[in-house]
Structures are given as C-alpha cells and as structure tokens.
Design an enzyme around this catalytic site. Structure first.
Site, mmCIF file in Angstrom:
data_model
loop_
_atom_site.group_PDB
_atom_site.id
_atom_site.type_symbol
_atom_site.label_atom_id
_atom_site.label_comp_id
_atom_site.label_asym_id
_atom_site.label_seq_id
_atom_site.Cartn_x
_atom_site.Cartn_y
_atom_site.Cartn_z
ATOM 1 N N HIS A 142 9.225 -20.001 30.642
ATOM 2 C CA HIS A 142 8.169 -19.042 30.325
ATOM 3 C C HIS A 142 6.997 -19.771 29.673
ATOM 4 O O HIS A 142 7.180 -20.578 28.765
ATOM 5 C CB HIS A 142 8.707 -17.968 29.386
ATOM 6 C CG HIS A 142 7.670 -16.982 28.924
ATOM 7 N ND1 HIS A 142 7.065 -16.089 29.781
ATOM 8 C CD2 HIS A 142 7.119 -16.777 27.700
ATOM 9 C CE1 HIS A 142 6.197 -15.358 29.096
ATOM 10 N NE2 HIS A 142 6.211 -15.758 27.836
ATOM 11 N N GLY A 157 5.263 -20.127 23.820
ATOM 12 C CA GLY A 157 5.226 -19.239 22.661
ATOM 13 C C GLY A 157 5.811 -17.886 23.002
ATOM 14 O O GLY A 157 6.031 -17.558 24.178
ATOM 15 N N VAL A 161 1.771 -13.616 21.888
ATOM 16 C CA VAL A 161 1.129 -14.509 20.931
ATOM 17 C C VAL A 161 -0.294 -14.877 21.360
ATOM 18 O O VAL A 161 -1.091 -15.358 20.559
ATOM 19 C CB VAL A 161 1.973 -15.779 20.727
ATOM 20 C CG1 VAL A 161 1.814 -16.745 21.892
ATOM 21 C CG2 VAL A 161 1.632 -16.468 19.410
ATOM 22 N N GLY A 162 -0.624 -14.642 22.649
ATOM 23 C CA GLY A 162 -1.993 -14.892 23.110
ATOM 24 C C GLY A 162 -2.133 -16.013 24.126
ATOM 25 O O GLY A 162 -3.230 -16.549 24.307
ATOM 26 N N LYS A 163 -1.061 -16.356 24.827
ATOM 27 C CA LYS A 163 -1.115 -17.454 25.805
ATOM 28 C C LYS A 163 -2.066 -17.125 26.957
ATOM 29 O O LYS A 163 -2.916 -17.937 27.325
ATOM 30 C CB LYS A 163 0.296 -17.737 26.351
ATOM 31 C CG LYS A 163 1.306 -18.162 25.298
ATOM 32 C CD LYS A 163 2.634 -18.541 25.912
ATOM 33 C CE LYS A 163 3.308 -17.376 26.634
ATOM 34 N NZ LYS A 163 3.674 -16.277 25.710
ATOM 35 N N SER A 164 -1.910 -15.940 27.542
ATOM 36 C CA SER A 164 -2.732 -15.574 28.696
ATOM 37 C C SER A 164 -4.192 -15.382 28.304
ATOM 38 O O SER A 164 -5.104 -15.730 29.068
ATOM 39 C CB SER A 164 -2.183 -14.294 29.349
ATOM 40 O OG SER A 164 -0.882 -14.509 29.862
ATOM 41 N N ASP A 181 3.034 -17.093 33.115
ATOM 42 C CA ASP A 181 4.297 -16.392 32.883
ATOM 43 C C ASP A 181 5.504 -17.246 33.251
ATOM 44 O O ASP A 181 6.316 -17.586 32.395
ATOM 45 C CB ASP A 181 4.345 -15.053 33.622
ATOM 46 C CG ASP A 181 5.527 -14.215 33.161
ATOM 47 O OD1 ASP A 181 5.722 -14.106 31.933
ATOM 48 O OD2 ASP A 181 6.255 -13.695 34.011
ATOM 49 N N ARG A 247 -1.036 -32.043 9.398
ATOM 50 C CA ARG A 247 -2.466 -32.150 9.179
ATOM 51 C C ARG A 247 -3.009 -33.545 9.465
ATOM 52 O O ARG A 247 -4.222 -33.734 9.524
ATOM 53 C CB ARG A 247 -2.804 -31.749 7.735
ATOM 54 C CG ARG A 247 -2.399 -30.325 7.405
ATOM 55 C CD ARG A 247 -2.805 -29.933 6.002
ATOM 56 N NE ARG A 247 -4.244 -29.931 5.828
ATOM 57 C CZ ARG A 247 -4.859 -29.577 4.687
ATOM 58 N NH1 ARG A 247 -4.136 -29.213 3.640
ATOM 59 N NH2 ARG A 247 -6.163 -29.605 4.601
#
Length: 320
Positions: A142, A157, A161-164, A181, A247
């Site tokens: 996925h 993710g 979560v905002g991948k697409s 997807d 970081r």
C-alpha cells in the site's frame, strides 16, 4: 515456496517483433519461467551436463558457423540431440538463415523456432532485461509511487495521512505519478527494485471528498509513468509531539524489501507543513548524496567539529 511467475512466448514475440519460422500451436500457451538464456555452443557439440532446457536458446553467428562446417547428416544429429531435450524455444539472431533440417526437426519435437534481425549481443541484453522484469519476485504494498526529479519516491503511511493529496500536488508541480494505493514492487536484481501499478488501476488516483480521478486524462501523458526504480521510501505519519524526529540526518536508515536495502525516512505531517515541497527537497538531497555530497558533513566541518559517527539502521518494510 516462492510463487513462480511466467511470461508467454507471444509476449516475447510481440515485444521484440520476432519472425515466427515455426510454432507448434498457440504461442499464448507456451510459458517461459526462466529469466536466463543459453547460447548452446557446447550442447551442439554434445555436452549436456548442467543444461537447462527451460531457458530460451539463441543461435548466433558462432553457433551457426559451427553448424555450417558439418555435413547434413551430422548436423541433423546434433540439432536433433538439442531438440530432444524439449527446449522451450530456439531463436536465430542476425537474420541468419534456417537450415531445412532444423525446421523438420522443430516440427518433429514441437520446438518453436524464431528469428530476429538484431545482433546477438544486443538482442540477448534486451531479452534478459525483459525477462528479469517480468519474471522478477514481487510483492504488492500500500502506498503511492511517484517520480520526483528522476528519483523514484515510494510514499507510505496509514490511510488518510495525505499520501494521495501530496501526490496530486507533486503532479501539479510537474512530477509523474507511477502508482496510487497499490504498488507492485519487483526485484529485478540484488540491488534494485522497480515499482509499477496493477494494470486495472493504472493512472487512477483517489482523493477523499472528490473521488476517483484519471491522472493521465486530467493532466496529460506527461504526468504519468509506467514504471520506476525505487530510490527512496518516505513514510508519512501524523506529527507526534512526544516523538523525537531526526534533525541532523547522521544515521542512515533503510527499509528491507525482498532482501533489497532502500534508503528510507519518516516525515511527520501536520497542518501548515508543505509536504510536497519537503518531498522535492528529499529527492534532491538523495541525488546529492549519490553524487558524493553530504550537507551534514559539510556543516560539521564548517563548525570545526569532527564528523559524527552514524549508524546504519535496517528495518523490515512491514515494520517500517
């Protein structure tokens, strides 16, 4: 037991535009499962130890020259011994002529005989690349695969979560979508993975609130790509204030997929962060590291500090 993949002889014929001199039955029904080839020079001389008849056999200039030195009866015996191994296919390169007895024996032993006008080395190289891709071990995972500045970035993710959304912003910025997807990952060598999309969902992308869109039709052919080598895996996760994120970039993180190490990183997302720009920077930074430049090392040098010893962290992808 690992799943074995196959490719039909017709796919090979169509891909390389091969001339069919003889084929017993439908080429669609002849399956090739070996991703290697053989030039049967030793076999034509009678040596069959370690011979694998499942491989495609290629007759080049050298093998043809040897057969030409033999009398018709002796040549028939040598070719008959090869075809009696029930080889999958024989291909003549360089447009070489086919011996009459070769076609007769091909019909007797039901061996397909093909021909190409390409040089032996060029045809062999292209055929091996084709077989390695189509017969490679593979898994489906996925995520979203997108090409950014030539780098194959596999975005993973949890759902939502905002991948697409990130992918569509990157497409708007001129980058190319490979898969959304479901990403099919193929191990084409011990160090390389290639990602593609399942054919039935290729070029489609889901945006919550809008639904399904066809990226190729909406943004044009330049916005999509059929396959891409995986250069980096980026996991998106909701920002966790209790978690310490990298970081400095001293440690090198990798995800293990099918035994191949792929550089990886985790990027926290929250409202106000431009994830698409961060992806672009990650891709460019990855290219710089490949070219021998490391910003962390330069900064430490400028500050008069010794390079901090990093460690290599390898995580199984399913736990990444």
């Amino acid at each position: 037991m690992a799943e074995q993949f196959t490719v039909t002889l017709k796919q090979i014929i169509d891909e390389f535009r091969l001339e069919v001199l003889y084929c017993p039955g439908n080429a669609e029904d002849i399956l090739i499962s070996e991703n290697d080839i053989t030039r049967p020079g030793l076999q034509l001389m009678g040596f069959y130890e370690y011979f694998n008849p499942e491989r495609i056999q290629i007759i080049g200039k050298m093998e043809f020259a040897y057969l030409s030195t033999l009398g018709e009866q002796e040549r028939t015996e040598h070719i008959s011994a090869l075809f009696a191994q029930h080889i999958k296919c024989l291909c003549l390169s360089r447009g070489l002529p086919c011996f009459a007895e070769m076609l007769t024996l091909a019909q007797k032993f039901s061996v397909p005989v093909l021909r190409t006008s390409e040089s032996t080395s060029h045809f062999t190289s292209n055929l091996l690349s084709f077989l390695n891709l189509h017969l490679a071990p593979r898994v489906t995972r996925h995520g979203v695969l997108i090409e950014i500045y030539g780098e194959g970035i596999f975005i993973t993710g949890e759902s939502g979560v905002g991948k697409s959304e990130c992918a569509i912003e990157l497409v708007k910025r001129g980058h190319r979508l490979v898969a959304d997807d479901a990403v099919e990952l193929r191990k084409v060598s011990n160090t390389n993975l290639v990602g593609t999309s399942p054919e039935n969902i290729r070029h489609f992308l889901e945006l919550r609130g809008i639904g399904i869109i066809n990226v190729r039709r909406l943004f044009g052919m330049g916005a999509v790509k059929l396959q891409q080598e995986i250069d980096m895996i980026i996991k998106l996760e909701p920002w966790d204030a209790t978690k310490t994120y990298d970081r400095m970039g001293v440690d090198e993180q990798y995800a293990n997929i099918l035994g191949v190490k792929i550089p990886s990183m985790t990027i926290p997302v929250k409202p106000g962060r431009n994830t698409a720009v961060i992806m672009e920077v990650a891709a460019m930074n990855s290219r710089q590291k490949k070219m021998g430049y490391n910003a962390t090392e330069e900064l430490l040098h400028n500050l008069g500090l010794e390079s901090m010893p990093g460690q290599e962290i390898i995580t199984d992808f399913d736990q990444f």
